[in-house]
Write a protein that holds these residues in place. Structure first.
Motif: not given
Length: 176
Positions: A44-60
């Motif tokens: 929500e903060t960065v304005g992207c889809d939650p699935k996209t955020a989860r994908k990158y956060l798992r990678w990070f």
């Protein structure tokens, strides 16, 4: 001013990462996040889809950049240890052993001066209000500035020392 002038300038301060892609925006957001936060809140903060955020956060999390906390919802937070490790590696790569030793010595001298001035072994032992009330040469802001600088010197000395040890393969403490 033409439209191209706006795109050629620096990004607005309020939203400096708005032109970056989702990965960079999520990374930038995690650098600023100090508490475990759900992927949906980051999205929500960065304005992207939650699935996209989860994908990158798992990678990070796999890279060690963030710490993943299982739960409902799963939350993520910045891994400060990763960033300190990165800083120490950078210091070891960019400075000679002698330069690192000099930085340790300089920070040690600064720390010793603060210990003497405040008659304490750490900034946490200093009651800033009492000191400001008892001295005419220091305002409360001056005391807080000193305590912050003292804390920074302690952190930097530790990082320079670890970088020196990494560079030299030694576990002996530098004198100073």
């Amino acid at each position: 001013m033409t439209g191209s002038d706006v795109s050629d300038g620096p990004p607005p301060f309020e939203d400096a990462f708005s032109s970056d892609d989702a990965e960079q925006q999520i990374y930038a957001e995690m650098l600023q996040t100090r508490t475990p936060t759900a992927a949906s809140a980051i999205a929500e903060t960065v304005g992207c889809d939650p699935k996209t955020a989860r994908k990158y956060l798992r990678w990070f999390a796999e890279l060690g950049i963030v710490t993943r906390h299982e739960g409902h919802p799963t939350t993520y937070e910045r891994n400060d240890s990763y960033f300190e490790w990165r800083r120490i590696n950078r210091l070891a790569a960019e400075h000679s052993a002698e330069e690192l030793r000099r930085h340790v010595r300089e920070r040690s001298e600064k720390i010793a001066a603060y210990e003497s001035e405040y008659d304490a072994s750490t900034p946490d032992e200093v009651d800033a209000l009492r000191v400001a009330d008892s001295r005419t040469d220091k305002s409360i802001d001056d005391v807080y500035d000193d305590l912050g600088d003292w804390q920074t010197a302690r952190r930097e000395r530790r990082q320079y020392e670890r970088a020196r040890q990494r560079r030299t393969g030694s576990t002996e403490q530098a004198s100073g």
